[in-house]
Write an enzyme that holds these catalytic residues in place. Structure first.
Site, PDB file in Angstrom:
ATOM      1  N   LYS A   1       0.625  -1.400   0.630  1.00 26.80           N
ATOM      2  CA  LYS A   1       0.099   0.054  -0.184  1.00 26.80           C
ATOM      3  C   LYS A   1       0.855   1.445  -0.417  1.00 26.80           C
ATOM      4  O   LYS A   1       0.252   2.395  -0.035  1.00 26.80           O
ATOM      5  CB  LYS A   1      -0.529  -0.088   0.946  1.00 26.80           C
TER       6      LYS A   1
ATOM      7  N   HIS B   1      -8.472   2.384  -7.078  1.00 34.07           N
ATOM      8  CA  HIS B   1      -8.477   1.216  -5.585  1.00 34.07           C
ATOM      9  C   HIS B   1      -8.998   0.319  -5.845  1.00 34.07           C
ATOM     10  O   HIS B   1     -10.284   0.697  -5.565  1.00 34.07           O
ATOM     11  CB  HIS B   1      -8.270   1.222  -3.995  1.00 34.07           C
TER      12      HIS B   1
ATOM     13  N   LYS C   1     -13.038  -6.834  -3.647  1.00 35.88           N
ATOM     14  CA  LYS C   1     -12.210  -6.463  -4.901  1.00 35.88           C
ATOM     15  C   LYS C   1     -11.455  -7.752  -5.223  1.00 35.88           C
ATOM     16  O   LYS C   1     -11.822  -8.535  -6.789  1.00 35.88           O
ATOM     17  CB  LYS C   1     -11.718  -5.060  -5.252  1.00 35.88           C
TER      18      LYS C   1
ATOM     19  N   ASP D   1      -6.812  -5.395  -6.432  1.00 33.48           N
ATOM     20  CA  ASP D   1      -5.957  -4.060  -5.755  1.00 33.48           C
ATOM     21  C   ASP D   1      -5.737  -2.547  -6.425  1.00 33.48           C
ATOM     22  O   ASP D   1      -6.624  -2.023  -6.068  1.00 33.48           O
ATOM     23  CB  ASP D   1      -4.876  -4.855  -5.064  1.00 33.48           C
TER      24      ASP D   1
ATOM     25  N   ARG E   1      -4.446 -13.402   5.625  1.00 31.18           N
ATOM     26  CA  ARG E   1      -4.149 -12.745   4.015  1.00 31.18           C
ATOM     27  C   ARG E   1      -3.519 -14.199   3.351  1.00 31.18           C
ATOM     28  O   ARG E   1      -2.888 -15.138   4.354  1.00 31.18           O
ATOM     29  CB  ARG E   1      -3.513 -12.070   4.163  1.00 31.18           C
TER      30      ARG E   1
HETATM   31  N1  LIG Z   1     -21.649 -10.655  -0.373  1.00 29.30           N
HETATM   32  C1  LIG Z   1     -20.213 -11.193  -0.431  1.00 29.30           C
HETATM   33  N2  LIG Z   1     -19.824 -10.333  -1.724  1.00 29.30           N
HETATM   34  C2  LIG Z   1     -18.186 -10.178  -2.151  1.00 29.30           C
HETATM   35  N3  LIG Z   1     -17.430 -10.915  -0.049  1.00 29.30           N
HETATM   36  C3  LIG Z   1     -18.135 -11.284   0.177  1.00 29.30           C
HETATM   37  C4  LIG Z   1     -19.464 -11.734   0.480  1.00 29.30           C
HETATM   38  N4  LIG Z   1     -19.642 -12.205   1.251  1.00 29.30           N
HETATM   39  C5  LIG Z   1     -18.332 -12.522   1.654  1.00 29.30           C
HETATM   40  N5  LIG Z   1     -17.700 -11.916   1.777  1.00 29.30           N
HETATM   41  C6  LIG Z   1     -16.287 -12.317   2.138  1.00 29.30           C
HETATM   42  O1  LIG Z   1     -15.813 -10.619   2.298  1.00 29.30           O
HETATM   43  C7  LIG Z   1     -14.992 -11.208   1.890  1.00 29.30           C
HETATM   44  C8  LIG Z   1     -13.801  -9.718   0.785  1.00 29.30           C
HETATM   45  O2  LIG Z   1     -13.065 -10.143   0.820  1.00 29.30           O
HETATM   46  P1  LIG Z   1     -12.002  -9.300  -0.758  1.00 29.30           P
HETATM   47  O3  LIG Z   1     -12.720  -9.737  -1.883  1.00 29.30           O
HETATM   48  O4  LIG Z   1     -10.496  -9.842  -0.347  1.00 29.30           O
HETATM   49  O5  LIG Z   1     -11.979  -7.493  -0.158  1.00 29.30           O
HETATM   50  P2  LIG Z   1     -11.252  -6.516  -1.253  1.00 29.30           P
HETATM   51  O6  LIG Z   1     -10.516  -7.537  -2.135  1.00 29.30           O
HETATM   52  O7  LIG Z   1     -11.625  -5.750  -1.660  1.00 29.30           O
HETATM   53  O8  LIG Z   1      -9.917  -6.114   0.390  1.00 29.30           O
HETATM   54  C9  LIG Z   1     -14.109 -12.213   1.790  1.00 29.30           C
HETATM   55  O9  LIG Z   1     -13.421 -12.906   2.759  1.00 29.30           O
HETATM   56  C10 LIG Z   1     -15.252 -12.931   1.231  1.00 29.30           C
HETATM   57  O10 LIG Z   1     -15.552 -14.394   1.183  1.00 29.30           O
HETATM   58  C1  LIG Z   2      -4.118  -4.676   2.200  1.00 34.55           C
HETATM   59  C2  LIG Z   2      -5.354  -4.114   2.010  1.00 34.55           C
HETATM   60  O1  LIG Z   2      -5.891  -3.700   1.078  1.00 34.55           O
HETATM   61  P1  LIG Z   2      -7.025  -4.887   0.411  1.00 34.55           P
HETATM   62  O2  LIG Z   2      -7.722  -5.294   1.096  1.00 34.55           O
HETATM   63  O3  LIG Z   2      -8.022  -3.505  -0.299  1.00 34.55           O
HETATM   64  O4  LIG Z   2      -6.791  -5.987  -0.709  1.00 34.55           O
HETATM   65  C3  LIG Z   2      -5.067  -2.629   3.129  1.00 34.55           C
HETATM   66  O5  LIG Z   2      -6.331  -2.404   2.936  1.00 34.55           O
HETATM   67  O6  LIG Z   2      -4.219  -3.362   4.300  1.00 34.55           O
HETATM   68 MN   LIG Z   3      -8.102  -7.128  -2.020  1.00 33.23          MN
END
Ligand SMILES: Nc1ncnc2c1ncn2[C@@H]1O[C@H](COP(=O)(O)OP(=O)(O)O)[C@@H](O)[C@H]1O
Ligand SMILES: C=C(OP(=O)(O)O)C(=O)O
Ligand SMILES: [Mn+2]
Length: 526
Positions: free
Chosen positions: A196, A215, A237, A252, A317
């Site tokens: 980040k 983002h 995402k 991301d 993670r």
């Molecule tokens: N309806 C939904 N849509 C998307 N993710 C969901 C939903 N319900 C639960 N989740 C969970 O939420 C989390 C989303 O995280 P992630 O995709 O890594 O977010 P980001 O990449 O935006 O940080 C995952 O653990 C996923 O399994």
């Molecule tokens: C890695 C991060 O972001 P993201 O969950 O959007 O991947 C974070 O916010 O530390």
């Molecule tokens: Mn992510």
């Protein structure tokens, strides 16, 4: 003395052995031999980061120099420190690193050769060097031979700052210095700080090159149509961009240039709390030899992985290169997006699971950045907390939000992209009474939006927010599309919706020079 690859130019003198761009297998071996982690049964390297298991935004600073002073939006997100403070802290950091073995990764950020930047990451820990090797763009042998870093990150989690001496807030610090083209990190081992920080650097540099940094995740359909998914941490995402029917570009961080979109990174960083092979098969299968598991509970004796455990943090993670996902686009570039999705994890349970936005509404919601901070990604957040994170990424934006909103709005209009708001958060009531939106339903709605199937259905206008809510969507029971229907007591929904509309208005008051058409695209009812 062995090769130091020019580290002394950074003031890193008298190091132990310096290892540069070691292959994955050697990094894993060294990390294991040094006791930095253990091998998980799926082949991934499993590490624990100790006290810091999420980003530490209050410990992040930018050096205030005349060159950047007027272009940074200073405040609680972009906190200034003086050059003197930086130099003192830096000399203590370089002293700490003397005599230690160091791991260097030389590579790139930015998949489009026209905008990519050669970077160098210097790590105290082998596992963190494996992380950056997988997360950033790996160079070919020829590229490595001519590599001249234009930005460097030095990450030494073992060096803890002393706030009294160092002018930091705690033992942890992340300090960005644009004049020195250097980021220094100490006190925290959370690997997300490294990726980040470089993201923040790109967000500072790219607007001057006519690129909109974002983002968001990105993927591409079989016909070459691309889609973007904006959202704060934990909104989906990474999860939603890994779609077996589409080609993954990145999970991301992307840029939108006059040519199209490009990934900044070469890897993904997925949340894995409650990860299951059933719901997220692609991410599940990407966790293998070469991946890093961070703060996922792995039994040290029987080596069973417990994705359901939040004993170390909710923010567990996995990091892996993009090509561990089948059908990844390498290099990560694509055409101009046809669809843009804003993901919000609404803890009030008010937002519909999907809504179509006009261009003005898109700008209003982009600037608002309404969502919830989910537990764990930032220190101190233990349950979902409603927040307005402008541009869906406030912690990573050094410039004024108007810069990013201007660039995005112009591109959405020029390329005529459709914009949807998708609530991946709560339904049937707020956090506590309601439930998280079903992931299969969210996937079905996103699929319908991307395939153009939602262009064929009827919409109703949301009485509070004014955006268009579909009356039907393939693969979805129609009653879930109107959130009011999902609440046991619809009057309570109405009250909550009014409350949220009020929060939107209160938050938006901070944007002073916004055109009336965008101001008017906010909540319609009082
Ligand atoms: N309806 C939904 N849509 C998307 N993710 C969901 C939903 N319900 C639960 N989740 C969970 O939420 C989390 C989303 O995280 P992630 O995709 O890594 O977010 P980001 O990449 O935006 O940080 C995952 O653990 C996923 O399994
Ligand atoms: C890695 C991060 O972001 P993201 O969950 O959007 O991947 C974070 O916010 O530390
Ligand atoms: Mn992510």
């Amino acid at each position: 003395m062995g090769n130091t690859y020019g580290l002394e130019r950074l003031g890193l003198v008298n190091p132990g052995t310096v290892y540069r761009n070691l292959p994955v297998a050697r990094l894993v071996e060294i990390a294991l031999a040094r006791g930095e982690g253990i091998l998980a049964p799926n082949g991934a390297l499993s590490v624990n980061t100790g006290k810091y298991t999420g980003r530490s935004p209050n410990d992040r600073f930018i050096v205030d120099t005349p060159t950047v002073h007027d272009s940074i939006s200073w405040g609680t997100v972009n906190q200034p420190v003086s050059e003197t403070t930086f130099e003192c802290l830096y000399s203590r950091l370089t002293a700490y690193l003397q005599g230690r073995d160091l791991f260097v990764f030389d590579g790139f950020v930015g998949a489009d050769p026209a905008y990519r930047m050669p970077i160098r990451i210097v790590n105290q820990y082998a596992w963190q060097n494996l992380f950056v090797h997988q997360l950033f763009i790996r160079p070919t042998a020829a590229e490595l031979a001519g590599h001249e870093p234009q930005f460097t990150v030095i990450c030494a989690p073992g060096f803890k700052a002393n706030p009294e001496l160092d002018g930091t807030r705690s033992e942890a610090f992340i300090v960005l210095n644009f004049d020195r083209r250097l980021v220094i990190i100490g006190g925290t081992s959370y690997a997300g700080e490294m990726k980040k920080s470089i993201f923040t650097v790109m967000n500072y540099l790219l607007p001057d090159q006519g690129v909109c940094p974002m983002h968001c995740s990105a993927n591409m359909g079989p016909a070459g149509d691309t889609a973007l998914f904006f959202g704060l941490s934990g909104t989906g995402k990474t999860t939603l961009s890994a779609d077996p029917e589409r080609y993954l570009i990145g999970d991301d961080e992307h840029g939108w240039s006059d040519k199209g979109i490009f990934n900044f990174e070469g890897g993904c960083y997925a949340k894995c709390i409650k990860l299951s092979a059933e719901h997220e098969p692609q991410i599940w299968n990407a966790i293998r030899f070469g991946s890093v598991l961070e703060n996922v509970v792995v039994d040290p004796h029987c080596r069973i992985i417990d994705y359901d455990s939040d004993a170390l943090t909710e923010n567990t993670r996995a990091a892996y290169p993009v090509d561990f996902i089948p059908n990844a686009v390498i290099p990560g570039v694509g055409g101009h997006p046809r669809t843009v999705v804003f993901l919000t994890a609404d803890a009030f349970g008010v937002m519909p699971p999907i809504a179509k936005l006009t261009r003005e509404q898109a700008m209003y919601h982009f600037l608002s950045g309404y969502t919830s901070k989910l537990a764990g990604t930032e220190r101190g957040i233990t349950e979902p907390q409603a927040t307005f994170s402008t541009c869906f990424g406030a912690p990573f934006l050094p410039r004024s939000p108007m810069v990013y909103a201007g660039l995005l709005g112009e591109r959405i209009a020029r390329h005529n992209a459709s914009v949807y708001l998708v609530n991946t958060g709560w339904t049937g009531g707020p956090y506590g009474t309601g439930r998280r939106m079903s992931l299969p339903y969210t996937r079905a709605m996103v699929r319908a939006a991307l395939n153009g199937e939602l262009d064929e259905v009827e919409f109703t206008s949301d009485p509070v927010f004014g955006f268009l809510v579909p009356k039907a969507c393939p693969g979805i029971p129609a009653e879930i599309l109107n959130p009011r229907n999902t609440w046991g007591e619809p009057e309570k929904y109405d009250a909550m919706a009014r409350k949220l509309a009020g929060l939107f208005r209160e938050n938006f008051a901070k944007f002073k020079d916004v055109p009336a058409s965008i101001l008017e695209a906010g909540p319609v009812s009082k």
